[in-house]
Design a protein around this motif. Structure first.
Motif, short mmCIF file in Angstrom:
data_model
loop_
_atom_site.label_atom_id
_atom_site.label_comp_id
_atom_site.label_asym_id
_atom_site.label_seq_id
_atom_site.Cartn_x
_atom_site.Cartn_y
_atom_site.Cartn_z
N ASP A 168 10.57 27.46 -23.98
CA ASP A 168 11.16 28.80 -23.85
C ASP A 168 12.29 28.98 -24.85
O ASP A 168 13.07 28.04 -25.09
CB ASP A 168 11.73 29.00 -22.43
CG ASP A 168 10.63 29.09 -21.38
OD1 ASP A 168 9.53 29.56 -21.73
OD2 ASP A 168 10.88 28.68 -20.24
N PRO A 169 12.40 30.17 -25.43
CA PRO A 169 13.52 30.43 -26.34
C PRO A 169 14.84 30.43 -25.55
O PRO A 169 14.84 30.67 -24.35
CB PRO A 169 13.22 31.80 -26.92
CG PRO A 169 12.24 32.43 -26.01
CD PRO A 169 11.52 31.33 -25.30
N PRO A 170 15.94 30.17 -26.24
CA PRO A 170 17.24 30.18 -25.55
C PRO A 170 17.61 31.60 -25.12
O PRO A 170 17.02 32.57 -25.58
CB PRO A 170 18.21 29.65 -26.61
CG PRO A 170 17.52 29.82 -27.91
CD PRO A 170 16.05 29.84 -27.65
N GLU A 171 18.60 31.69 -24.28
CA GLU A 171 19.11 32.99 -23.84
C GLU A 171 19.80 33.67 -25.02
O GLU A 171 20.33 33.02 -25.91
CB GLU A 171 20.11 32.81 -22.69
CG GLU A 171 19.51 32.16 -21.45
CD GLU A 171 18.45 33.02 -20.80
OE1 GLU A 171 18.62 34.25 -20.75
OE2 GLU A 171 17.43 32.46 -20.36
N GLU A 172 19.84 35.01 -24.99
CA GLU A 172 20.46 35.80 -26.07
C GLU A 172 21.91 35.39 -26.35
O GLU A 172 22.35 35.39 -27.48
CB GLU A 172 20.43 37.29 -25.73
CG GLU A 172 19.08 37.92 -25.87
CD GLU A 172 18.66 38.16 -27.32
OE1 GLU A 172 19.52 38.19 -28.22
OE2 GLU A 172 17.45 38.31 -27.54
N ASP A 173 22.66 35.07 -25.30
CA ASP A 173 24.09 34.78 -25.48
C ASP A 173 24.37 33.29 -25.71
O ASP A 173 25.51 32.88 -25.78
CB ASP A 173 24.89 35.29 -24.28
CG ASP A 173 24.40 34.70 -22.96
OD1 ASP A 173 23.36 34.02 -22.96
OD2 ASP A 173 25.07 34.93 -21.93
N ASP A 174 23.33 32.49 -25.84
CA ASP A 174 23.50 31.05 -26.07
C ASP A 174 23.64 30.81 -27.57
O ASP A 174 22.68 30.99 -28.32
CB ASP A 174 22.29 30.29 -25.52
CG ASP A 174 22.51 28.79 -25.51
OD1 ASP A 174 23.51 28.32 -26.10
OD2 ASP A 174 21.68 28.08 -24.92
N ASP A 175 24.83 30.43 -28.01
CA ASP A 175 25.04 30.22 -29.44
C ASP A 175 25.07 28.75 -29.82
O ASP A 175 25.46 28.39 -30.92
CB ASP A 175 26.30 30.94 -29.92
CG ASP A 175 27.55 30.48 -29.19
OD1 ASP A 175 27.45 29.67 -28.26
OD2 ASP A 175 28.65 30.95 -29.57
N ALA A 176 24.65 27.89 -28.91
CA ALA A 176 24.58 26.46 -29.23
C ALA A 176 23.43 26.22 -30.21
O ALA A 176 22.43 26.91 -30.20
CB ALA A 176 24.36 25.65 -27.96
N ILE A 177 23.61 25.24 -31.07
CA ILE A 177 22.58 24.87 -32.03
C ILE A 177 22.00 23.53 -31.60
O ILE A 177 22.73 22.56 -31.43
CB ILE A 177 23.17 24.76 -33.45
CG1 ILE A 177 23.65 26.13 -33.91
CG2 ILE A 177 22.15 24.18 -34.42
CD1 ILE A 177 24.35 26.13 -35.25
N TRP A 178 20.69 23.50 -31.40
CA TRP A 178 20.03 22.25 -31.10
C TRP A 178 18.62 22.29 -31.66
O TRP A 178 18.01 23.34 -31.75
CB TRP A 178 20.03 21.95 -29.60
CG TRP A 178 19.06 22.77 -28.81
CD1 TRP A 178 17.76 22.47 -28.53
CD2 TRP A 178 19.30 24.03 -28.19
NE1 TRP A 178 17.18 23.45 -27.79
CE2 TRP A 178 18.10 24.43 -27.56
CE3 TRP A 178 20.41 24.87 -28.10
CZ2 TRP A 178 17.99 25.62 -26.86
CZ3 TRP A 178 20.29 26.05 -27.41
CH2 TRP A 178 19.10 26.42 -26.80
N PRO A 179 18.11 21.11 -32.06
CA PRO A 179 16.75 21.05 -32.59
C PRO A 179 15.73 21.07 -31.45
O PRO A 179 16.05 20.74 -30.31
CB PRO A 179 16.73 19.71 -33.32
CG PRO A 179 17.71 18.87 -32.58
CD PRO A 179 18.78 19.82 -32.11
N GLU A 180 14.53 21.46 -31.79
CA GLU A 180 13.44 21.43 -30.83
C GLU A 180 12.21 20.90 -31.55
O GLU A 180 11.95 21.28 -32.69
CB GLU A 180 13.19 22.84 -30.28
CG GLU A 180 12.42 22.89 -29.00
CD GLU A 180 13.11 22.20 -27.83
OE1 GLU A 180 12.57 21.16 -27.39
OE2 GLU A 180 14.16 22.68 -27.37
N GLY A 181 11.50 19.99 -30.91
CA GLY A 181 10.29 19.45 -31.51
C GLY A 181 10.37 17.94 -31.63
O GLY A 181 11.10 17.28 -30.90
N ASP A 182 9.63 17.41 -32.59
CA ASP A 182 9.44 15.97 -32.76
C ASP A 182 10.45 15.38 -33.74
O ASP A 182 10.26 15.47 -34.95
CB ASP A 182 8.01 15.71 -33.23
CG ASP A 182 7.68 14.24 -33.38
OD1 ASP A 182 8.52 13.40 -32.99
OD2 ASP A 182 6.58 13.94 -33.88
#
Length: 160
Positions: free
Chosen positions: A97-111
């Motif tokens: 799921d995509p992050p919430e609109e107000d979530d400005d944290a940066i994190w990777p997703e995947g392998d």
């Protein structure tokens, strides 16, 4: 989403064959659509590994590694899915799921282990992704150097 605007950046195919690295530019359409990037990479004829490095709008990068059982993917910033179709496509393919609109944290997703077989373990890739003060092209150059194709990658970037 940014699909209506021109997307800047670059898409590079990386091939390792017979112990040698080769980098070539992909069509810029690969920056807008994940399917286009996967299709272009899958068409490359090679007995070795093939993967793509995509830097999008100085905001984030995507690593795409097609295989017969489906593409392995790494998105450097999951929040980019809120603004970019290609990032949303990555999360969709990963079933995240995509992050919430107000979530400005940066994190990777995947392998994070996507390039481990080239000497870049997931923990080191996570550190590079965490370098949020660097532009995606700088992060991808760090990845290229760590995997052993930094010179080829840098030369291609100079031509872009």
């Amino acid at each position: 989403m940014a699909g209506q605007e021109a997307i800047t950046g670059f898409a590079v195919a990386v091939v390792r064959e017979d112990g040698r690295w080769r980098c070539s530019q992909l069509d810029t359409g690969a920056l807008a659509e994940l399917d286009a990037a996967i299709t272009e990479l899958a068409k490359m004829r090679s007995t070795g590994a093939v993967f793509g490095l995509l830097a999008v709008d100085d905001e984030f990068f995507v690593i795409v590694r097609p295989s017969p059982r489906g593409a392995s993917l790494l998105l450097s910033d999951a929040a980019a899915a809120l603004d970019y179709d290609i990032a949303a496509d990555v999360l969709d393919l990963l079933r995240v799921d995509p992050p919430e609109e107000d979530d400005d944290a940066i994190w990777p997703e995947g392998d994070l282990e996507i390039l481990a077989d080239f000497g870049l373990p997931g923990a080191e890739l996570e550190v590079i992704v965490g370098e949020v003060d660097r532009y995606p092209d700088e992060q991808l150059l760090m990845i290229a150097q760590r995997c052993g194709f930094g010179d080829e990658f840098a030369k291609l970037l100079d031509e872009v």
